[in-house]
Design a protein around this motif. Structure first.
Motif, PDB file in Angstrom:
ATOM      1  N   LEU A 104      -1.541  10.779  -4.398  1.00  0.00           N
ATOM      2  CA  LEU A 104      -2.220  12.051  -4.238  1.00  0.00           C
ATOM      3  C   LEU A 104      -3.557  12.082  -4.978  1.00  0.00           C
ATOM      4  O   LEU A 104      -3.635  11.769  -6.161  1.00  0.00           O
ATOM      5  CB  LEU A 104      -1.336  13.190  -4.742  1.00  0.00           C
ATOM      6  N   ARG A 120      -4.525   2.225  -8.600  1.00  0.00           N
ATOM      7  CA  ARG A 120      -5.036   3.317  -7.774  1.00  0.00           C
ATOM      8  C   ARG A 120      -6.525   3.494  -8.044  1.00  0.00           C
ATOM      9  O   ARG A 120      -7.000   3.256  -9.159  1.00  0.00           O
ATOM     10  CB  ARG A 120      -4.286   4.608  -8.067  1.00  0.00           C
ATOM     11  N   GLU A 147       0.831  -1.201   0.000  1.00  0.00           N
ATOM     12  CA  GLU A 147       0.000   0.000   0.000  1.00  0.00           C
ATOM     13  C   GLU A 147       0.869   1.257   0.000  1.00  0.00           C
ATOM     14  O   GLU A 147       1.948   1.278   0.613  1.00  0.00           O
ATOM     15  CB  GLU A 147      -0.912   0.001   1.228  1.00  0.00           C
ATOM     16  N   ASP A 200      -8.126   7.436  -3.233  1.00  0.00           N
ATOM     17  CA  ASP A 200      -8.593   6.870  -1.972  1.00  0.00           C
ATOM     18  C   ASP A 200      -7.773   5.667  -1.540  1.00  0.00           C
ATOM     19  O   ASP A 200      -7.606   5.419  -0.349  1.00  0.00           O
ATOM     20  CB  ASP A 200     -10.063   6.474  -2.110  1.00  0.00           C
ATOM     21  N   SER A 201      -7.278   4.891  -2.492  1.00  0.00           N
ATOM     22  CA  SER A 201      -6.442   3.725  -2.165  1.00  0.00           C
ATOM     23  C   SER A 201      -5.478   3.471  -3.312  1.00  0.00           C
ATOM     24  O   SER A 201      -5.758   3.822  -4.464  1.00  0.00           O
ATOM     25  CB  SER A 201      -7.301   2.477  -1.912  1.00  0.00           C
ATOM     26  N   ASP A 217       0.508   5.927  -0.567  1.00  0.00           N
ATOM     27  CA  ASP A 217      -0.351   7.090  -0.762  1.00  0.00           C
ATOM     28  C   ASP A 217      -0.164   7.640  -2.171  1.00  0.00           C
ATOM     29  O   ASP A 217       0.958   7.922  -2.585  1.00  0.00           O
ATOM     30  CB  ASP A 217      -0.017   8.185   0.259  1.00  0.00           C
TER      31      ASP A 217
END
Length: 232
Positions: free
Chosen positions: A101, A118, A97, A104-105, A99
Motif C-alpha cells: 500500500l 519496497r 512481486e 510503486d513496486s 502490492d
C-alpha cells in the motif's frame, strides 16, 4: 510515550563517485539481444515493467555489472527497471512481486513476508537529497518521526552517501524495536525527476546476520533514471 533514538554509527561514509548510465543506454545491449523476440512491441518495451522483470541472465548481468561485488553471483538477483517512473534496482531472484500500500513496486520472500523490498516516491520541488538539510539531522528525523511508531525504539547503525552521475544517494541501516520483536532494514533516499524516492529493504532481526550482505546489494543498487517530462 514518545520514542527515543540511539546512534550506533561512525561518521558518515562518503563513497567514491561511480558511473551509471541512464535507462535507455543501460539497457541498450540487452534490448538489442532480445529485439527479435520483442520486435512487435519494441515501442512498449521501456514502459512495461512486466517485460522487464526476469528478462534472463543476459539482461541481469548487464544491469548488475555496475554495482555487484566481483565475487557476487549475479543469478542471485533479478533487475527491476521502471523507465516510466524513473528508477531501477535489483532484488533477490527467489522473491516475488506483491502490492504494498502506498508504494510503486515491492517484492518479498516467498516464505518470510517480512523479508521484502519496497519503493515509493512523492512529488518534491527539491532538486537533490542534500537540499533537505544536513544528512544526519534529516535521517534522524525520518527514522524517529516517520518510520518508528510511538511504541518503537529506533536505532541507526550506519549512514553512507554516494554520488552517481551527479545524483546523491543516502543509504542507512536501522532497526525498530517493538516489545518482543525487532525489524532491521536498509533505506536509500534520493531526489530526481521532481520526485523524492525511498527504497526500504529489510528482515526480521533474527535473520539479519545471514541476510545483511544480500540486502545491502539491493539497497546500493537503487538508481534514479532520467525521464522525459510529460508532453503538454
Amino acid at each position: 510515550m514518545a520514542s527515543s533514538l540511539f546512534w550506533l554509527s561512525p561518521p558518515p561514509t562518503q563513497l567514491s563517485k561511480q558511473t551509471v548510465t541512464t535507462c535507455p543506454a543501460a539497457l541498450s545491449v540487452a534490448v538489442s539481444a532480445i529485439s527479435r523476440d520483442f520486435s512487435h512491441c519494441e515501442e512498449d518495451y521501456f514502459i512495461r515493467r512486466r517485460m522487464l522483470i526476469g528478462l534472463g541472465t543476459f539482461t541481469s548481468n548487464a544491469l548488475l555489472a555496475s554495482f555487484a561485488p566481483a565475487n557476487e553471483v549475479t543469478d542471485m538477483y533479478k533487475p527491476f527497471v521502471d523507465c516510466t517512473d524513473g528508477y531501477s534496482y535489483v532484488y533477490p531472484s527467489d522473491w516475488r512481486e506483491f502490492d504494498f500500500l502506498g508504494h510503486d513496486s515491492a517484492f518479498k520472500d516467498r516464505v518470510a513476508a517480512l523479508q521484502h523490498v519496497r519503493v515509493g516516491f512523492i512529488p518534491t520541488t527539491k532538486n537533490d537529497i542534500r537540499d533537505l538539510g544536513p544528512m544526519q539531522e534529516v535521517i534522524f528525523d525520518i527514522v524517529k518521526n516517520v518510520y518508528a511508531a510511538p511504541t518503537q525504539k529506533p536505532t541507526i547503525y550506519d549512514i553512507q552517501e554516494r554520488t552517481i552521475d551527479g545524483k546523491n544517494y543516502w543509504t542507512f541501516e536501522y532497526d525498530l524495536e517493538s516489545p518482543g520483536f525487532t525489524r532491521t532494514a536498509f533505506a536509500t533516499l534520493a531526489i530526481g525527476n521532481g520526485r523524492y524516492y525511498t527504497l526500504v529493504v529489510g528482515a526480521n532481526q533474527r535473520r539479519w546476520s545471514r541476510l545483511r550482505s544480500l540486502l545491502k546489494v539491493v539497497a546500493d543498487s537503487f538508481k534514479i533514471l532520467d525521464i522525459k517530462p510529460a508532453a503538454v
